[in-house]
Motif scaffolding. Sequence first.
Motif, PDB file in Angstrom:
ATOM      1  N   ASN A 118      37.090  43.741  47.865  1.00 32.90           N
ATOM      2  CA  ASN A 118      36.833  42.823  48.990  1.00 32.90           C
ATOM      3  C   ASN A 118      37.110  41.385  48.567  1.00 32.90           C
ATOM      4  OD1 ASN A 118      35.973  44.963  50.686  1.00 32.90           O
ATOM      5  ND2 ASN A 118      33.927  44.871  49.783  1.00 32.90           N
ATOM      6  N   TYR A 119      38.314  41.206  48.033  1.00 31.43           N
ATOM      7  CA  TYR A 119      38.745  39.934  47.463  1.00 31.43           C
ATOM      8  C   TYR A 119      39.015  38.906  48.565  1.00 31.43           C
ATOM      9  CZ  TYR A 119      42.350  36.716  45.677  1.00 31.43           C
ATOM     10  OH  TYR A 119      43.106  35.619  45.369  1.00 31.43           O
ATOM     11  N   LYS A 120      38.515  37.692  48.349  1.00 30.34           N
ATOM     12  CA  LYS A 120      38.774  36.572  49.254  1.00 30.34           C
ATOM     13  C   LYS A 120      38.995  35.316  48.427  1.00 30.34           C
ATOM     14  CE  LYS A 120      35.721  38.397  52.879  1.00 30.34           C
ATOM     15  NZ  LYS A 120      34.477  38.160  53.664  1.00 30.34           N
ATOM     16  N   LYS A 121      40.037  34.564  48.806  1.00 34.19           N
ATOM     17  CA  LYS A 121      40.315  33.309  48.120  1.00 34.19           C
ATOM     18  C   LYS A 121      40.568  32.214  49.152  1.00 34.19           C
ATOM     19  CE  LYS A 121      43.387  31.025  44.790  1.00 34.19           C
ATOM     20  NZ  LYS A 121      44.552  31.160  43.890  1.00 34.19           N
ATOM     21  N   ARG A 122      39.832  31.135  48.995  1.00 37.79           N
ATOM     22  CA  ARG A 122      40.008  29.993  49.893  1.00 37.79           C
ATOM     23  C   ARG A 122      40.525  28.819  49.075  1.00 37.79           C
ATOM     24  NH1 ARG A 122      35.170  26.829  53.218  1.00 37.79           N
ATOM     25  NH2 ARG A 122      36.503  25.223  54.169  1.00 37.79           N
ATOM     26  N   THR A 123      41.710  28.328  49.430  1.00 36.98           N
ATOM     27  CA  THR A 123      42.324  27.184  48.759  1.00 36.98           C
ATOM     28  C   THR A 123      42.177  25.959  49.655  1.00 36.98           C
ATOM     29  OG1 THR A 123      43.926  28.657  47.686  1.00 36.98           O
ATOM     30  CG2 THR A 123      44.408  26.291  47.671  1.00 36.98           C
TER      31      THR A 123
ATOM     32  N   TYR B  27      39.830  25.562  44.743  1.00 43.35           N
ATOM     33  CA  TYR B  27      39.797  26.859  45.421  1.00 43.35           C
ATOM     34  C   TYR B  27      38.529  27.605  45.009  1.00 43.35           C
ATOM     35  CZ  TYR B  27      41.619  28.931  41.059  1.00 43.35           C
ATOM     36  OH  TYR B  27      41.798  29.325  39.771  1.00 43.35           O
ATOM     37  N   LYS B  28      38.197  28.626  45.808  1.00 49.54           N
ATOM     38  CA  LYS B  28      37.038  29.459  45.517  1.00 49.54           C
ATOM     39  C   LYS B  28      37.402  30.908  45.761  1.00 49.54           C
ATOM     40  CE  LYS B  28      32.155  30.220  46.585  1.00 49.54           C
ATOM     41  NZ  LYS B  28      30.958  29.737  47.315  1.00 49.54           N
ATOM     42  N   ILE B  29      37.056  31.780  44.795  1.00 46.59           N
ATOM     43  CA  ILE B  29      37.312  33.206  44.899  1.00 46.59           C
ATOM     44  C   ILE B  29      35.974  33.934  45.046  1.00 46.59           C
ATOM     45  CG2 ILE B  29      38.140  35.246  43.656  1.00 46.59           C
ATOM     46  CD1 ILE B  29      40.206  33.462  42.296  1.00 46.59           C
ATOM     47  N   ASN B  30      35.925  34.874  45.978  1.00 50.96           N
ATOM     48  CA  ASN B  30      34.735  35.702  46.165  1.00 50.96           C
ATOM     49  C   ASN B  30      35.133  37.176  46.121  1.00 50.96           C
ATOM     50  OD1 ASN B  30      33.976  33.102  48.010  1.00 50.96           O
ATOM     51  ND2 ASN B  30      32.167  34.001  47.067  1.00 50.96           N
ATOM     52  N   ALA B  31      34.235  38.010  45.604  1.00 48.53           N
ATOM     53  CA  ALA B  31      34.441  39.459  45.603  1.00 48.53           C
ATOM     54  C   ALA B  31      33.080  40.129  45.613  1.00 48.53           C
ATOM     55  CB  ALA B  31      35.244  39.891  44.383  1.00 48.53           C
TER      56      ALA B  31
ATOM     57  N   GLU C 250      43.296  33.901  51.549  1.00 49.50           N
ATOM     58  CA  GLU C 250      43.956  35.100  51.043  1.00 49.50           C
ATOM     59  C   GLU C 250      42.902  36.196  50.897  1.00 49.50           C
ATOM     60  OE1 GLU C 250      46.269  36.679  47.014  1.00 49.50           O
ATOM     61  OE2 GLU C 250      45.864  34.526  47.283  1.00 49.50           O
ATOM     62  N   THR C 251      43.194  37.390  51.419  1.00 57.03           N
ATOM     63  CA  THR C 251      42.228  38.491  51.336  1.00 57.03           C
ATOM     64  C   THR C 251      42.925  39.767  50.895  1.00 57.03           C
ATOM     65  OG1 THR C 251      42.542  39.099  53.662  1.00 57.03           O
ATOM     66  CG2 THR C 251      40.781  37.516  53.162  1.00 57.03           C
ATOM     67  N   ALA C 252      42.152  40.666  50.313  1.00 57.93           N
ATOM     68  CA  ALA C 252      42.672  41.977  49.905  1.00 57.93           C
ATOM     69  C   ALA C 252      41.489  42.884  49.623  1.00 57.93           C
ATOM     70  CB  ALA C 252      43.557  41.854  48.677  1.00 57.93           C
ATOM     71  N   GLU C 253      41.706  44.185  49.893  1.00 64.25           N
ATOM     72  CA  GLU C 253      40.644  45.138  49.593  1.00 64.25           C
ATOM     73  C   GLU C 253      40.443  45.280  48.089  1.00 64.25           C
ATOM     74  OE1 GLU C 253      40.853  48.950  51.364  1.00 64.25           O
ATOM     75  OE2 GLU C 253      41.160  48.194  53.400  1.00 64.25           O
ATOM     76  N   LYS C 254      41.542  45.177  47.350  1.00 63.29           N
ATOM     77  CA  LYS C 254      41.462  45.323  45.897  1.00 63.29           C
ATOM     78  C   LYS C 254      42.526  44.429  45.278  1.00 63.29           C
ATOM     79  CE  LYS C 254      41.087  49.518  44.270  1.00 63.29           C
ATOM     80  NZ  LYS C 254      41.462  50.877  43.785  1.00 63.29           N
ATOM     81  N   LYS C 255      42.137  43.728  44.209  1.00 57.16           N
ATOM     82  CA  LYS C 255      43.110  42.851  43.538  1.00 57.16           C
ATOM     83  C   LYS C 255      42.771  42.770  42.052  1.00 57.16           C
ATOM     84  CE  LYS C 255      45.203  38.227  43.683  1.00 57.16           C
ATOM     85  NZ  LYS C 255      46.582  38.717  43.928  1.00 57.16           N
ATOM     86  N   GLU C 256      43.795  42.940  41.222  1.00 58.90           N
ATOM     87  CA  GLU C 256      43.594  42.834  39.781  1.00 58.90           C
ATOM     88  C   GLU C 256      43.983  41.437  39.312  1.00 58.90           C
ATOM     89  OE1 GLU C 256      45.365  45.849  37.435  1.00 58.90           O
ATOM     90  OE2 GLU C 256      44.240  47.486  38.359  1.00 58.90           O
TER      91      GLU C 256
END
Length: 361
Positions: A209-214, A189-193, A223-229
């Motif tokens: 601007n969280y994005k995760k591609r599995t 997977y790859k996570i971008n922000a 998976e996307t979200a404006e904000k993620k902890e």
Amino acid sequence: MLTILDKYILKRYLATFSVMLLMFIPIGIIIDVSEKVNKMIANKVPIKEIAVYYFDFTIYFANLLFPIFLFLSIIWFTSKLANNTEIIAILSSGISFSRFLRPYIIGATAVSLFALLMGFFLVPSASAGFKNFRYMYLNNSGVSGMRDNSDVYRQISDNEYIYVSNFNNVSKVAFNFSLEKFKDGKLEYKINASRLKWNPKDSTYTMFNYKKRTIGLLDDTFETAEKKEAKFNFDLDDLTPVVFIAETLSYGDLTSFIDKERKRGSSNINTYLVVLYKKYSIPVAAFILTIIAVSVSSMKRRGGMGSNLAIGILLAFSFVFLDKIFGVLAEKSSFPPIIAVWIPNIVFGILAIYLLRNAKR
């Protein structure tokens, strides 16, 4: 068993070297004060911190110019022996040049062991104080200049890699963050922000601007979200490594740090290896420079001590120049660090053998 001759030369060797240090270090401090006093006053640096800085400066300066101090001190007192015809008298008494050289080698051994112990334990602490003070009070870049903040690419585990295009030390925010995780050599997977903010209270990170591609067998999931902890297994030092970190570590910590960075695939590994190998190469240089200095200055010349000192200064600065050139070459290219660090010793070692043979004749 040391003879009277051995004690006489050894005493002159160590005494002249010590005097050379005591002469030039205050000169270096005076020059540094004259250049930096305005910035110190402007930044209202406490007197106590200035005193600690110049203590660290003394150790750092002595270690940096150790080869030059040693080389010139040997040439100075050996030239005096030659001008006073003491060397001629010693050799005429039936003592061979190799035997005459023995107290110099004993002196070089003592100085080398001292330099080795300093490089392992004392110099790293002094380097940390020296560098931190300069970045905090004297450099225009300030504390932020201490860290490598741009285009940081790091391997944080056997199968995880992170990248940030820039990091702000004041706001603790990284920009254009990405994390890639691999499994069996394939991307899992790859996570971008667009931004990654450090939260010191609970040691978490906030991604904007969280994005995760599995990666799936047949299809990928997003998976996307404006904000993620989230919590990650890296800290701020992984994102923003101190540019001079290797110089501030003791021998044991440095070897452990290099092993850790090698596993991470650090792009700065050559810089760290240069620092490690120099801890061994500088003490060895004491023997090489001692032989060269004795070979050059043991003969009485028409120009006297002045010509010997001129030759000595030329050779000493040539050694330092060669050392710097190949050190930078190893740090900035794929040139093997161990070869780069030892080339000056190899070149001057060959020169020492040649000069020693001529001196024996």
